[in-house]
Design a protein around this motif. Structure first.
Motif, PDB file in Angstrom:
ATOM      1  N   GLY A 137      28.697  18.007  44.547  1.00 19.56           N
ATOM      2  CA  GLY A 137      27.701  18.957  45.040  1.00 19.56           C
ATOM      3  C   GLY A 137      26.376  18.745  44.343  1.00 19.56           C
ATOM      4  O   GLY A 137      25.837  17.640  44.313  1.00 19.56           O
ATOM      5  N   LYS A 138      25.851  19.783  43.745  1.00 19.56           N
ATOM      6  CA  LYS A 138      24.560  19.721  43.052  1.00 19.56           C
ATOM      7  C   LYS A 138      24.706  19.377  41.572  1.00 19.56           C
ATOM      8  O   LYS A 138      23.751  19.485  40.814  1.00 19.56           O
ATOM      9  CB  LYS A 138      23.821  21.049  43.210  1.00 19.56           C
ATOM     10  CG  LYS A 138      23.494  21.375  44.658  1.00 19.56           C
ATOM     11  CD  LYS A 138      22.835  22.724  44.762  1.00 19.56           C
ATOM     12  CE  LYS A 138      22.605  23.122  46.200  1.00 19.56           C
ATOM     13  NZ  LYS A 138      22.063  24.491  46.301  1.00 19.56           N
ATOM     14  N   GLY A 139      25.890  18.979  41.152  1.00 20.00           N
ATOM     15  CA  GLY A 139      26.092  18.504  39.786  1.00 20.00           C
ATOM     16  C   GLY A 139      26.262  19.581  38.733  1.00 20.00           C
ATOM     17  O   GLY A 139      26.122  19.306  37.538  1.00 20.00           O
ATOM     18  N   TYR A 140      26.588  20.794  39.138  1.00 17.32           N
ATOM     19  CA  TYR A 140      26.696  21.906  38.192  1.00 17.32           C
ATOM     20  C   TYR A 140      27.708  21.613  37.091  1.00 17.32           C
ATOM     21  O   TYR A 140      27.423  21.818  35.907  1.00 17.32           O
ATOM     22  CB  TYR A 140      27.078  23.198  38.916  1.00 17.32           C
ATOM     23  CG  TYR A 140      27.182  24.378  37.990  1.00 17.32           C
ATOM     24  CD1 TYR A 140      26.053  25.101  37.624  1.00 17.32           C
ATOM     25  CD2 TYR A 140      28.402  24.763  37.437  1.00 17.32           C
ATOM     26  CE1 TYR A 140      26.134  26.170  36.752  1.00 17.32           C
ATOM     27  CE2 TYR A 140      28.497  25.829  36.571  1.00 17.32           C
ATOM     28  CZ  TYR A 140      27.363  26.528  36.224  1.00 17.32           C
ATOM     29  OH  TYR A 140      27.440  27.582  35.350  1.00 17.32           O
ATOM     30  N   LEU A 161      35.318  26.872  35.206  1.00 16.31           N
ATOM     31  CA  LEU A 161      34.981  25.475  34.945  1.00 16.31           C
ATOM     32  C   LEU A 161      35.051  25.150  33.456  1.00 16.31           C
ATOM     33  O   LEU A 161      35.429  24.041  33.070  1.00 16.31           O
ATOM     34  CB  LEU A 161      33.607  25.144  35.520  1.00 16.31           C
ATOM     35  CG  LEU A 161      33.518  25.210  37.046  1.00 16.31           C
ATOM     36  CD1 LEU A 161      32.086  24.968  37.507  1.00 16.31           C
ATOM     37  CD2 LEU A 161      34.479  24.247  37.709  1.00 16.31           C
ATOM     38  N   MET A 162      34.717  26.111  32.606  1.00 18.14           N
ATOM     39  CA  MET A 162      34.851  25.900  31.166  1.00 18.14           C
ATOM     40  C   MET A 162      36.333  25.877  30.767  1.00 18.14           C
ATOM     41  O   MET A 162      36.728  25.121  29.877  1.00 18.14           O
ATOM     42  CB  MET A 162      34.081  26.972  30.391  1.00 18.14           C
ATOM     43  CG  MET A 162      32.572  26.890  30.604  1.00 18.14           C
ATOM     44  SD  MET A 162      31.861  25.249  30.309  1.00 18.14           S
ATOM     45  CE  MET A 162      31.979  25.177  28.530  1.00 18.14           C
ATOM     46  N   SER A 180      22.277  17.254  48.393  1.00 17.66           N
ATOM     47  CA  SER A 180      22.889  17.745  47.148  1.00 17.66           C
ATOM     48  C   SER A 180      22.712  16.745  46.023  1.00 17.66           C
ATOM     49  O   SER A 180      22.414  17.131  44.888  1.00 17.66           O
ATOM     50  CB  SER A 180      24.372  18.041  47.363  1.00 17.66           C
ATOM     51  OG  SER A 180      24.539  19.130  48.229  1.00 17.66           O
ATOM     52  N   ILE A 181      22.875  15.473  46.309  1.00 13.24           N
ATOM     53  CA  ILE A 181      22.704  14.441  45.281  1.00 13.24           C
ATOM     54  C   ILE A 181      21.259  14.435  44.777  1.00 13.24           C
ATOM     55  O   ILE A 181      21.010  14.321  43.581  1.00 13.24           O
ATOM     56  CB  ILE A 181      23.107  13.047  45.817  1.00 13.24           C
ATOM     57  CG1 ILE A 181      24.622  12.988  46.040  1.00 13.24           C
ATOM     58  CG2 ILE A 181      22.652  11.934  44.886  1.00 13.24           C
ATOM     59  CD1 ILE A 181      25.449  13.113  44.769  1.00 13.24           C
ATOM     60  N   ASP A 217      24.475  27.334  43.269  1.00 11.97           N
ATOM     61  CA  ASP A 217      24.504  26.234  42.310  1.00 11.97           C
ATOM     62  C   ASP A 217      25.912  25.644  42.219  1.00 11.97           C
ATOM     63  O   ASP A 217      26.084  24.438  42.188  1.00 11.97           O
ATOM     64  CB  ASP A 217      24.033  26.713  40.937  1.00 11.97           C
ATOM     65  CG  ASP A 217      23.496  25.580  40.091  1.00 11.97           C
ATOM     66  OD1 ASP A 217      23.122  24.528  40.650  1.00 11.97           O
ATOM     67  OD2 ASP A 217      23.441  25.737  38.865  1.00 11.97           O
ATOM     68  N   ILE A 218      26.916  26.499  42.186  1.00 12.69           N
ATOM     69  CA  ILE A 218      28.316  26.049  42.193  1.00 12.69           C
ATOM     70  C   ILE A 218      28.759  26.042  43.649  1.00 12.69           C
ATOM     71  O   ILE A 218      28.761  27.079  44.309  1.00 12.69           O
ATOM     72  CB  ILE A 218      29.214  26.983  41.364  1.00 12.69           C
ATOM     73  CG1 ILE A 218      28.738  27.052  39.919  1.00 12.69           C
ATOM     74  CG2 ILE A 218      30.659  26.511  41.423  1.00 12.69           C
ATOM     75  CD1 ILE A 218      29.506  28.046  39.070  1.00 12.69           C
ATOM     76  N   LEU A 219      29.161  24.877  44.153  1.00 10.04           N
ATOM     77  CA  LEU A 219      29.486  24.749  45.570  1.00 10.04           C
ATOM     78  C   LEU A 219      30.989  24.728  45.833  1.00 10.04           C
ATOM     79  O   LEU A 219      31.472  23.998  46.684  1.00 10.04           O
ATOM     80  CB  LEU A 219      28.829  23.491  46.150  1.00 10.04           C
ATOM     81  CG  LEU A 219      27.315  23.414  46.010  1.00 10.04           C
ATOM     82  CD1 LEU A 219      26.780  22.151  46.656  1.00 10.04           C
ATOM     83  CD2 LEU A 219      26.658  24.646  46.613  1.00 10.04           C
ATOM     84  N   ASN A 220      31.723  25.509  45.102  1.00  7.66           N
ATOM     85  CA  ASN A 220      33.157  25.644  45.360  1.00  7.66           C
ATOM     86  C   ASN A 220      33.575  27.058  44.969  1.00  7.66           C
ATOM     87  O   ASN A 220      32.830  27.756  44.293  1.00  7.66           O
ATOM     88  CB  ASN A 220      33.967  24.581  44.602  1.00  7.66           C
ATOM     89  CG  ASN A 220      33.838  24.699  43.104  1.00  7.66           C
ATOM     90  OD1 ASN A 220      33.911  25.786  42.552  1.00  7.66           O
ATOM     91  ND2 ASN A 220      33.638  23.593  42.436  1.00  7.66           N
TER      92      ASN A 220
END
Length: 88
Positions: free
Chosen positions: A46-49, A25-26, A71-72, A15-18
């Motif tokens: 990426g997938k917008g996470y 991220l928070m 991904s979009i 889900d997180i692509l990095n």
């Protein structure tokens, strides 16, 4: 095979692509002072996470840009499923 298809295959379960985590991220949101009403641009989304996660905590308006159409498509579907389609 186009390189974006390769990434769609190898990242299908991520889900997180990095190389990051939800906690980092928070922390990034805290550093950036993310707050209600802000507009966020996520280049390489990426997938917008990131946008979905921040939208769960703040009333933001987000736009994600990525070179991978797969991904979009996933990002759009997940935003819609989460009820954020009008905001992200």
């Amino acid at each position: 095979m186009h390189f974006t298809e390769f990434y769609a295959i190898i990242e299908r379960y991520q889900d997180i692509l990095n190389p990051s985590s939800h906690e980092k991220l928070m922390l990034l949101a805290e550093y950036c002072g993310i707050a209600d009403g802000q507009r966020i641009l996520d280049i390489g989304c990426g997938k917008g996470y990131l946008l979905r996660t921040w939208a769960q905590h703040w009333q933001i308006e987000g736009v994600g840009i990525d070179v991978n159409p797969t991904s979009i498509g996933i990002a759009r579907q997940q935003a819609q499923d989460a009820g954020f389609a009008g905001y992200l």
